[in-house]
Design a protein around this motif. Structure first.
Motif, PDB file in Angstrom:
ATOM      1  N   PHE A  21       0.828  -1.201   0.000  1.00  0.00           N
ATOM      2  CA  PHE A  21       0.000   0.000   0.000  1.00  0.00           C
ATOM      3  C   PHE A  21       0.868   1.259   0.000  1.00  0.00           C
ATOM      4  CE2 PHE A  21      -3.395   2.632   2.332  1.00  0.00           C
ATOM      5  CZ  PHE A  21      -4.010   2.975   1.128  1.00  0.00           C
ATOM      6  N   LEU A  22       1.932   1.236   0.814  1.00  0.00           N
ATOM      7  CA  LEU A  22       2.854   2.367   0.834  1.00  0.00           C
ATOM      8  C   LEU A  22       3.512   2.572  -0.525  1.00  0.00           C
ATOM      9  CD1 LEU A  22       4.689   2.080   4.282  1.00  0.00           C
ATOM     10  CD2 LEU A  22       3.376   4.039   3.453  1.00  0.00           C
ATOM     11  N   LEU A  23       3.857   1.482  -1.186  1.00  0.00           N
ATOM     12  CA  LEU A  23       4.466   1.568  -2.511  1.00  0.00           C
ATOM     13  C   LEU A  23       3.489   2.188  -3.507  1.00  0.00           C
ATOM     14  CD1 LEU A  23       6.848   0.930  -4.384  1.00  0.00           C
ATOM     15  CD2 LEU A  23       5.845  -1.335  -4.753  1.00  0.00           C
ATOM     16  N   LEU A 279      -5.764  16.250  14.464  1.00  0.00           N
ATOM     17  CA  LEU A 279      -6.723  17.074  13.730  1.00  0.00           C
ATOM     18  C   LEU A 279      -6.438  17.050  12.235  1.00  0.00           C
ATOM     19  CD1 LEU A 279      -7.078  20.193  16.058  1.00  0.00           C
ATOM     20  CD2 LEU A 279      -8.845  18.515  15.530  1.00  0.00           C
ATOM     21  N   SER A 280      -5.161  17.022  11.860  1.00  0.00           N
ATOM     22  CA  SER A 280      -4.828  16.972  10.432  1.00  0.00           C
ATOM     23  C   SER A 280      -5.291  15.663   9.797  1.00  0.00           C
ATOM     24  CB  SER A 280      -3.319  17.155  10.226  1.00  0.00           C
ATOM     25  OG  SER A 280      -2.588  15.985  10.564  1.00  0.00           O
ATOM     26  N   LEU A 281      -5.371  14.596  10.599  1.00  0.00           N
ATOM     27  CA  LEU A 281      -5.904  13.331  10.082  1.00  0.00           C
ATOM     28  C   LEU A 281      -7.415  13.428   9.885  1.00  0.00           C
ATOM     29  CD1 LEU A 281      -4.015  10.715  12.328  1.00  0.00           C
ATOM     30  CD2 LEU A 281      -3.440  11.427  10.012  1.00  0.00           C
ATOM     31  N   PRO A 292       3.992   9.549   1.564  1.00  0.00           N
ATOM     32  CA  PRO A 292       3.268   8.267   1.570  1.00  0.00           C
ATOM     33  C   PRO A 292       2.871   7.843   2.979  1.00  0.00           C
ATOM     34  CG  PRO A 292       5.204   8.137   0.155  1.00  0.00           C
ATOM     35  CD  PRO A 292       5.296   9.436   0.885  1.00  0.00           C
ATOM     36  N   LEU A 293       3.764   8.066   3.949  1.00  0.00           N
ATOM     37  CA  LEU A 293       3.458   7.656   5.320  1.00  0.00           C
ATOM     38  C   LEU A 293       2.307   8.466   5.886  1.00  0.00           C
ATOM     39  CD1 LEU A 293       4.317   5.735   7.542  1.00  0.00           C
ATOM     40  CD2 LEU A 293       5.914   7.489   8.364  1.00  0.00           C
ATOM     41  N   LYS A 294       2.321   9.797   5.671  1.00  0.00           N
ATOM     42  CA  LYS A 294       1.209  10.630   6.140  1.00  0.00           C
ATOM     43  C   LYS A 294      -0.084  10.237   5.436  1.00  0.00           C
ATOM     44  CE  LYS A 294      -0.853  14.252   8.066  1.00  0.00           C
ATOM     45  NZ  LYS A 294      -2.092  14.394   7.302  1.00  0.00           N
ATOM     46  N   ALA A 295      -0.017   9.928   4.139  1.00  0.00           N
ATOM     47  CA  ALA A 295      -1.209   9.499   3.414  1.00  0.00           C
ATOM     48  C   ALA A 295      -1.748   8.190   3.987  1.00  0.00           C
ATOM     49  CB  ALA A 295      -0.890   9.340   1.932  1.00  0.00           C
ATOM     50  N   LEU A 296      -0.849   7.292   4.374  1.00  0.00           N
ATOM     51  CA  LEU A 296      -1.265   6.038   4.996  1.00  0.00           C
ATOM     52  C   LEU A 296      -1.992   6.309   6.306  1.00  0.00           C
ATOM     53  CD1 LEU A 296      -1.224   2.913   5.149  1.00  0.00           C
ATOM     54  CD2 LEU A 296       1.000   3.111   6.289  1.00  0.00           C
ATOM     55  N   VAL A 299      -5.512   7.668   5.628  1.00  0.00           N
ATOM     56  CA  VAL A 299      -6.475   6.636   5.205  1.00  0.00           C
ATOM     57  C   VAL A 299      -6.840   5.723   6.381  1.00  0.00           C
ATOM     58  CG1 VAL A 299      -6.812   4.635   3.702  1.00  0.00           C
ATOM     59  CG2 VAL A 299      -5.702   6.696   2.806  1.00  0.00           C
ATOM     60  N   ALA A 300      -5.829   5.312   7.139  1.00  0.00           N
ATOM     61  CA  ALA A 300      -6.052   4.307   8.180  1.00  0.00           C
ATOM     62  C   ALA A 300      -6.664   4.880   9.454  1.00  0.00           C
ATOM     63  CB  ALA A 300      -4.724   3.617   8.513  1.00  0.00           C
ATOM     64  N   LEU A 301      -6.347   6.141   9.774  1.00  0.00           N
ATOM     65  CA  LEU A 301      -6.709   6.671  11.086  1.00  0.00           C
ATOM     66  C   LEU A 301      -7.700   7.828  11.056  1.00  0.00           C
ATOM     67  CD1 LEU A 301      -3.175   6.625  12.772  1.00  0.00           C
ATOM     68  CD2 LEU A 301      -4.979   4.896  12.910  1.00  0.00           C
TER      69      LEU A 301
END
Length: 335
Positions: A21-23, A279-281, A292-296, A299-301
């Motif tokens: 997913f990160l890729l 809050l940004s999530l 990519p990590l912030k996007a993950l 999506v997840a949190l």
């Protein structure tokens, strides 16, 4: 033994799924990450003579930037310039102008020449219930917080765009907003309106300037213990003071470090504490994806963060109801 093997297999599959997913995210996110250099570059900071603006100026100067400060008061600008030079030895220029004065801002930026990193950190904040405010206070807040930011960006941008054709290093426009630009709070109606507007400005602006390799950052700071905040807190509406107890305060230096680090890493949302990150999530919405990590995490949190926010708001509305009931019992008129 068979159960242990199944657990290992499940964990391995979960890790593989996350990595895949990160890729995928690293390929599809736009505009993606960037490294914005500070050392040796021209950093222009509005509201730079005191508070957060001055703290950011010191951070940038300490990292080798050439700093320019813009603010209204000439004497305070001179004192801040001398302080930065004494502490860092950096080159500092000062420009006295009111951000609402378009011609004054235009002249200052023309004299300052090309800006590599523009930091819009001016702001005004007078917490008060909407019914008690007059429209002059509302206009003043919107003019300084929003129109002033438009003036700065409008007159810094042409030279920044032109310079991008001669230099491959990214440039940056950083807008100092607030967690109150993501979440409304009692007594902040005019302030929230101005800070919510800055988010829309930042999101649209990033689309307009990405072709010129310019990154936009939105600093979502919590309440900061600046001299102005500490001096005026006794004038806050009582309910505002009560609700703000749930929001941890940070110092100017913490915000400055977070801002400079966020600029250097090309982040869009720049939180200054864990609450800001959460809050940004919850409010990532249509904001640009830069990691990519912030996007993950988004999506997840996002759902978990929203759930936590629902419980927080429940507490706030319960507090508001109890306070209003207590005022009625005292026989006071709630204005």
């Amino acid at each position: 033994m068979e159960l242990f093997s199944l657990i290992l297999l499940s964990l391995g599959s979960a890790v593989a799924a996350v990595l895949i997913f990160l890729l995928v995210l690293s390929v599809v996110i736009k505009p993606g990450g960037a490294r914005v250099p500070i050392k040796g570059r021209h950093v222009f900071i509005s509201g730079g003579s005191m508070g957060i603006g001055l703290a950011i100026a010191k951070q940038a100067a300490a990292q080798g930037a050439r700093v320019s400060l813009l603010a209204r008061g000439r004497q305070k600008l001179e004192e801040s310039r001398d302080e930065i030079r004494r502490d860092t030895g950096a080159d500092v220029s000062i420009y006295s102008a009111e951000v609402r004065d378009e011609e004054g801002v235009k002249k200052a930026l023309h004299d300052a020449r090309t800006v590599d990193v523009l930091v819009c950190s001016q702001g005004i904040f007078v917490p008060r219930e909407l019914v008690l405010m007059d429209m002059e206070q509302v206009r003043n807040t919107l003019d300084i917080n929003v129109v002033g930011t438009f003036n700065l960006i409008r007159h810094a941008l042409p030279a920044m765009q032109q310079a991008s054709g001669n230099d491959s290093s990214p440039r940056s426009i950083s807008i100092v907003s607030s967690q109150a630009g993501l979440l409304g709070i009692y007594g902040y109606t005019h302030y929230c309106a101005s800070k919510f507007a800055l988010r829309g400005l930042a999101e649209a602006l990033q689309q307009e300037v990405i072709a010129h390799n310019i990154r936009v950052s939105l600093v979502c700071r919590p309440p900061v213990e600046t001299p102005g905040y500490l001096h005026g807190i006794e004038k806050f509406p009582e309910l505002t003071r009560i609700l703000q107890r749930s929001s941890p305060k940070v110092g100017e230096d913490d915000v400055a470090r977070g801002t400079v680090n966020g600029i250097k890493s090309g982040q869009f949302f720049v939180p200054c504490n864990f609450q800001g990150f959460a809050l940004s999530l919850a409010f990532s919405g249509g904001s640009p994806a830069t990691s990519p990590l912030k996007a993950l995490f988004d999506v997840a949190l996002a759902g978990v963060s929203r759930l936590g926010l629902i419980f927080t708001l429940r507490g706030w509305y319960n507090t508001i109801a109890k306070w209003n009931n207590a005022e009625r019992l005292k026989g006071t008129k709630i204005q």
